[in-house]
Design a protein around this motif. Structure first.
Motif, PDB file in Angstrom:
ATOM      1  N   PRO A  33      26.257  12.179  -9.232  1.00  0.00           N
ATOM      2  CA  PRO A  33      25.500  13.367  -9.600  1.00  0.00           C
ATOM      3  C   PRO A  33      24.114  13.109 -10.179  1.00  0.00           C
ATOM      4  O   PRO A  33      23.334  14.028 -10.308  1.00  0.00           O
ATOM      5  CB  PRO A  33      26.394  14.026 -10.655  1.00  0.00           C
ATOM      6  N   LEU A  34      23.783  11.874 -10.526  1.00  0.00           N
ATOM      7  CA  LEU A  34      22.488  11.630 -11.146  1.00  0.00           C
ATOM      8  C   LEU A  34      21.341  11.624 -10.145  1.00  0.00           C
ATOM      9  O   LEU A  34      20.268  12.111 -10.426  1.00  0.00           O
ATOM     10  CB  LEU A  34      22.526  10.316 -11.925  1.00  0.00           C
ATOM     11  N   GLY A  35      21.539  11.045  -8.966  1.00  0.00           N
ATOM     12  CA  GLY A  35      20.490  11.042  -7.950  1.00  0.00           C
ATOM     13  C   GLY A  35      19.173  10.526  -8.480  1.00  0.00           C
ATOM     14  O   GLY A  35      19.074   9.399  -8.967  1.00  0.00           O
ATOM     15  N   LEU A  36      18.136  11.360  -8.410  1.00  0.00           N
ATOM     16  CA  LEU A  36      16.813  10.981  -8.875  1.00  0.00           C
ATOM     17  C   LEU A  36      16.791  10.662 -10.366  1.00  0.00           C
ATOM     18  O   LEU A  36      15.962   9.876 -10.828  1.00  0.00           O
ATOM     19  CB  LEU A  36      15.818  12.107  -8.584  1.00  0.00           C
ATOM     20  N   ARG A  37      17.680  11.246 -11.113  1.00  0.00           N
ATOM     21  CA  ARG A  37      17.726  10.982 -12.554  1.00  0.00           C
ATOM     22  C   ARG A  37      18.081   9.519 -12.827  1.00  0.00           C
ATOM     23  O   ARG A  37      17.678   8.951 -13.845  1.00  0.00           O
ATOM     24  CB  ARG A  37      18.735  11.900 -13.231  1.00  0.00           C
ATOM     25  N   ILE A  39      17.437   7.039 -10.415  1.00  0.00           N
ATOM     26  CA  ILE A  39      16.375   6.241  -9.802  1.00  0.00           C
ATOM     27  C   ILE A  39      15.138   6.201 -10.699  1.00  0.00           C
ATOM     28  O   ILE A  39      14.544   5.144 -10.922  1.00  0.00           O
ATOM     29  CB  ILE A  39      16.007   6.817  -8.426  1.00  0.00           C
ATOM     30  N   LEU A  40      14.748   7.377 -11.221  1.00  0.00           N
ATOM     31  CA  LEU A  40      13.517   7.475 -12.000  1.00  0.00           C
ATOM     32  C   LEU A  40      13.817   7.230 -13.480  1.00  0.00           C
ATOM     33  O   LEU A  40      13.825   8.146 -14.297  1.00  0.00           O
ATOM     34  CB  LEU A  40      12.872   8.846 -11.790  1.00  0.00           C
ATOM     35  N   ASP A  41      14.074   5.976 -13.816  1.00  0.00           N
ATOM     36  CA  ASP A  41      14.292   5.655 -15.221  1.00  0.00           C
ATOM     37  C   ASP A  41      12.974   5.773 -15.982  1.00  0.00           C
ATOM     38  O   ASP A  41      11.903   5.998 -15.399  1.00  0.00           O
ATOM     39  CB  ASP A  41      14.891   4.254 -15.366  1.00  0.00           C
ATOM     40  N   PHE A  42      13.039   5.625 -17.301  1.00  0.00           N
ATOM     41  CA  PHE A  42      11.862   5.901 -18.113  1.00  0.00           C
ATOM     42  C   PHE A  42      10.689   4.988 -17.758  1.00  0.00           C
ATOM     43  O   PHE A  42       9.537   5.440 -17.692  1.00  0.00           O
ATOM     44  CB  PHE A  42      12.208   5.764 -19.602  1.00  0.00           C
ATOM     45  N   ASP A  43      10.959   3.721 -17.509  1.00  0.00           N
ATOM     46  CA  ASP A  43       9.882   2.790 -17.168  1.00  0.00           C
ATOM     47  C   ASP A  43       9.189   3.204 -15.870  1.00  0.00           C
ATOM     48  O   ASP A  43       7.957   3.103 -15.751  1.00  0.00           O
ATOM     49  CB  ASP A  43      10.422   1.369 -17.042  1.00  0.00           C
ATOM     50  N   SER A  44       9.976   3.675 -14.902  1.00  0.00           N
ATOM     51  CA  SER A  44       9.393   4.131 -13.636  1.00  0.00           C
ATOM     52  C   SER A  44       8.530   5.368 -13.849  1.00  0.00           C
ATOM     53  O   SER A  44       7.434   5.488 -13.282  1.00  0.00           O
ATOM     54  CB  SER A  44      10.496   4.443 -12.626  1.00  0.00           C
ATOM     55  N   LEU A  45       9.007   6.287 -14.678  1.00  0.00           N
ATOM     56  CA  LEU A  45       8.227   7.489 -14.958  1.00  0.00           C
ATOM     57  C   LEU A  45       6.922   7.149 -15.663  1.00  0.00           C
ATOM     58  O   LEU A  45       5.875   7.751 -15.376  1.00  0.00           O
ATOM     59  CB  LEU A  45       9.046   8.455 -15.820  1.00  0.00           C
ATOM     60  N   VAL A  46       6.952   6.190 -16.564  1.00  0.00           N
ATOM     61  CA  VAL A  46       5.737   5.781 -17.265  1.00  0.00           C
ATOM     62  C   VAL A  46       4.700   5.265 -16.268  1.00  0.00           C
ATOM     63  O   VAL A  46       3.502   5.576 -16.370  1.00  0.00           O
ATOM     64  CB  VAL A  46       6.055   4.712 -18.327  1.00  0.00           C
ATOM     65  N   GLN A  47       5.144   4.490 -15.280  1.00  0.00           N
ATOM     66  CA  GLN A  47       4.227   3.983 -14.255  1.00  0.00           C
ATOM     67  C   GLN A  47       3.585   5.126 -13.477  1.00  0.00           C
ATOM     68  O   GLN A  47       2.381   5.128 -13.211  1.00  0.00           O
ATOM     69  CB  GLN A  47       4.966   3.056 -13.301  1.00  0.00           C
ATOM     70  N   VAL A  77      13.232  16.535 -13.924  1.00  0.00           N
ATOM     71  CA  VAL A  77      13.862  15.693 -12.911  1.00  0.00           C
ATOM     72  C   VAL A  77      15.304  16.146 -12.712  1.00  0.00           C
ATOM     73  O   VAL A  77      16.129  16.067 -13.629  1.00  0.00           O
ATOM     74  CB  VAL A  77      13.833  14.205 -13.311  1.00  0.00           C
ATOM     75  N   TYR A  78      15.600  16.638 -11.520  1.00  0.00           N
ATOM     76  CA  TYR A  78      16.942  17.015 -11.089  1.00  0.00           C
ATOM     77  C   TYR A  78      17.475  15.923 -10.152  1.00  0.00           C
ATOM     78  O   TYR A  78      16.718  15.045  -9.719  1.00  0.00           O
ATOM     79  CB  TYR A  78      16.897  18.341 -10.333  1.00  0.00           C
ATOM     80  N   PRO A  79      18.743  15.968  -9.769  1.00  0.00           N
ATOM     81  CA  PRO A  79      19.258  14.962  -8.840  1.00  0.00           C
ATOM     82  C   PRO A  79      18.507  14.902  -7.519  1.00  0.00           C
ATOM     83  O   PRO A  79      18.344  13.813  -6.954  1.00  0.00           O
ATOM     84  CB  PRO A  79      20.715  15.398  -8.637  1.00  0.00           C
ATOM     85  N   THR A  80      18.023  16.045  -7.010  1.00  0.00           N
ATOM     86  CA  THR A  80      17.308  16.042  -5.725  1.00  0.00           C
ATOM     87  C   THR A  80      15.974  16.755  -5.794  1.00  0.00           C
ATOM     88  O   THR A  80      15.422  17.143  -4.768  1.00  0.00           O
ATOM     89  CB  THR A  80      18.169  16.698  -4.622  1.00  0.00           C
ATOM     90  N   ILE A 100       7.409   9.300  -4.165  1.00  0.00           N
ATOM     91  CA  ILE A 100       8.113   9.190  -2.888  1.00  0.00           C
ATOM     92  C   ILE A 100       8.650   7.772  -2.700  1.00  0.00           C
ATOM     93  O   ILE A 100       9.795   7.568  -2.270  1.00  0.00           O
ATOM     94  CB  ILE A 100       7.195   9.587  -1.718  1.00  0.00           C
ATOM     95  N   GLN A 101       7.828   6.779  -3.034  1.00  0.00           N
ATOM     96  CA  GLN A 101       8.259   5.393  -2.865  1.00  0.00           C
ATOM     97  C   GLN A 101       9.463   5.081  -3.747  1.00  0.00           C
ATOM     98  O   GLN A 101      10.430   4.451  -3.302  1.00  0.00           O
ATOM     99  CB  GLN A 101       7.097   4.452  -3.187  1.00  0.00           C
ATOM    100  N   LEU A 102       9.421   5.509  -4.994  1.00  0.00           N
ATOM    101  CA  LEU A 102      10.537   5.246  -5.909  1.00  0.00           C
ATOM    102  C   LEU A 102      11.803   5.958  -5.447  1.00  0.00           C
ATOM    103  O   LEU A 102      12.907   5.392  -5.474  1.00  0.00           O
ATOM    104  CB  LEU A 102      10.166   5.706  -7.318  1.00  0.00           C
ATOM    105  N   ALA A 103      11.654   7.209  -5.030  1.00  0.00           N
ATOM    106  CA  ALA A 103      12.824   8.011  -4.665  1.00  0.00           C
ATOM    107  C   ALA A 103      13.498   7.534  -3.396  1.00  0.00           C
ATOM    108  O   ALA A 103      14.720   7.629  -3.255  1.00  0.00           O
ATOM    109  CB  ALA A 103      12.419   9.479  -4.511  1.00  0.00           C
ATOM    110  N   THR A 104      12.718   7.006  -2.464  1.00  0.00           N
ATOM    111  CA  THR A 104      13.278   6.650  -1.159  1.00  0.00           C
ATOM    112  C   THR A 104      13.557   5.167  -0.990  1.00  0.00           C
ATOM    113  O   THR A 104      14.063   4.753   0.049  1.00  0.00           O
ATOM    114  CB  THR A 104      12.318   7.115  -0.032  1.00  0.00           C
ATOM    115  N   SER A 105      13.255   4.357  -2.010  1.00  0.00           N
ATOM    116  CA  SER A 105      13.463   2.910  -1.870  1.00  0.00           C
ATOM    117  C   SER A 105      14.747   2.426  -2.530  1.00  0.00           C
ATOM    118  O   SER A 105      15.063   1.246  -2.466  1.00  0.00           O
ATOM    119  CB  SER A 105      12.273   2.152  -2.476  1.00  0.00           C
ATOM    120  N   SER A 106      15.482   3.338  -3.158  1.00  0.00           N
ATOM    121  CA  SER A 106      16.715   2.936  -3.838  1.00  0.00           C
ATOM    122  C   SER A 106      17.801   2.596  -2.831  1.00  0.00           C
ATOM    123  O   SER A 106      18.017   3.321  -1.853  1.00  0.00           O
ATOM    124  CB  SER A 106      17.204   4.062  -4.759  1.00  0.00           C
TER     125      SER A 106
END
Length: 354
Positions: A33-37, A39-47, A77-80, A100-106
């Protein structure tokens, strides 16, 4: 800070994703259920936010989504789904490529972008905006160059009003299959975006910090929320707020799977406040939304209000005028956009305006 004043009008970007196998989307997210939540950890969001030129100042989350108050507005940030809106001279569109790169490269989450929506009002200080926000044409060109070719259905339009200072800029892009891939129930939600200028001066002063108090942003935000009546707009929501020094305010409210957000630039001469929330086609009574907007207008006492609804039914946008007590509707525009549905843009002015 722009040379002539702080730009209150936000730029808003929404990205939606789906699983590689659309028929497995529901099962996929019930088991993960986390999905993007995730993938997009805090360090990624900071970038990502470094590219946009803003930072996280506060955050809250629940089982449905995460909400971040930014130094310039908000991120959800929602799962999708990702929603990011920023004010000032931020370069919001520079978040498209890294998101887009972060979300689709997991390797754990097989996601693909299926829809994008970009909206904004008319800047108060357009000459202060950096590239790619120097004009709407430049913004559209930038988005087109950074989108995957699979989002073939694209449309850009400026929705006008009778007020030269208020128009609504909309760009949407989607795949051919997006209406069927966004996910069960998500397409039933609509967005309401309210922009207010010429705030009542006495009410705007509530968003200034008293000199010499030395309060941190969290404490100042809570005081502003209570003092102004913002806490009563949706008393059932969990509020994450922040008061800026020497002035300014941001708030995110979370109520199960729904968010609301408020941002205030209270300075004389270019005062501005915004309110955004989501509603559902399954809501029993539009009167609840009307009452929410009525409370918002009372908090700020604006001279000019614009209201944009995306994906709402005729009943919703036709009734919103009832929330503008003592104001006159000046203009009305409607248009259709791929995967976003009907966008309705209305403007109102107060009786005191000449």
């Amino acid at each position: 800070m722009a040379a002539t004043g702080f730009e209150g009008f936000e730029k808003r970007l929404e990205l939606r994703f789906y699983g590689d196998d659309p028929l497995a989307t529901t099962t996929q997210y019930s088991s993960s259920p986390l999905g993007l939540r995730q993938i997009l950890d805090f360090d990624s969001l900071v970038q990502v936010l470094n590219a946009v030129q803003c930072t996280v100042v506060s955050a809250v989350g629940n089982r449905y989504f995460d909400a971040y108050v930014l130094s310039e507005s908000s991120l959800f940030v929602y799962p999708t789904k990702i929603i990011i809106k920023t004010c000032g001279t931020t370069q919001l569109l520079k978040s498209i490529r890294p998101l887009i790169q972060l979300a689709t490269s997991s390797h754990d989450q097989d996601l693909s972008l299926c829809a994008l929506r970009y909206t904004r009002g008319s800047f108060i200080f357009p000459e202060s905006q950096p590239s790619p926000h120097t004009s709407f044409a430049d913004e559209v060109d930038y988005i087109n160059r950074h989108l995957p070719p699979s989002l073939r259905r694209r449309k850009a339009a400026v929705m006008p009003s009778n007020l030269t200072s208020h128009s609504w800029h909309v760009f949407t892009a989607t795949t051919d299959q997006a209406p069927h891939l966004i996910g069960p129930g998500l397409e039933s939600f609509y967005t309401v975006e309210v922009c207010m200028t010429e705030l009542d001066r006495a009410q705007a002063r509530n968003f200034f910090q008293p000199p010499g108090k030395g309060r941190n942003g969290d404490v100042a935000g809570k005081e502003m929320t209570k003092l102004t009546g913002i806490s009563e707009i949706n008393p059932g929501s969990i509020i994450c707020d922040f008061g800026f020094d020497p002035c300014g305010y941001s708030m995110n409210g979370i109520d199960q799977e729904r968010y609301s957000t408020i941002h205030v630039t209270p300075e004389d001469g270019y005062s501005y406040a915004s309110f955004e929330c989501v509603g559902s086609a399954f809501d029993d009574d539009v009167d609840d939304l009307v009452e929410v907007l009525r409370k918002v207008v009372r908090v700020f006492g604006p001279g000019v209000v614009s209201v944009s609804t995306t994906g709402a039914t005729r009943e919703v946008w036709a009734q919103l005028g009832r929330a503008m007590e003592g104001m006159k509707r000046r203009s009305f525009a409607v248009d259709e956009f791929p995967a976003a549905g009907t966008v309705v843009f209305q403007t109102f002015t107060a009786g005191r305006r000449k």
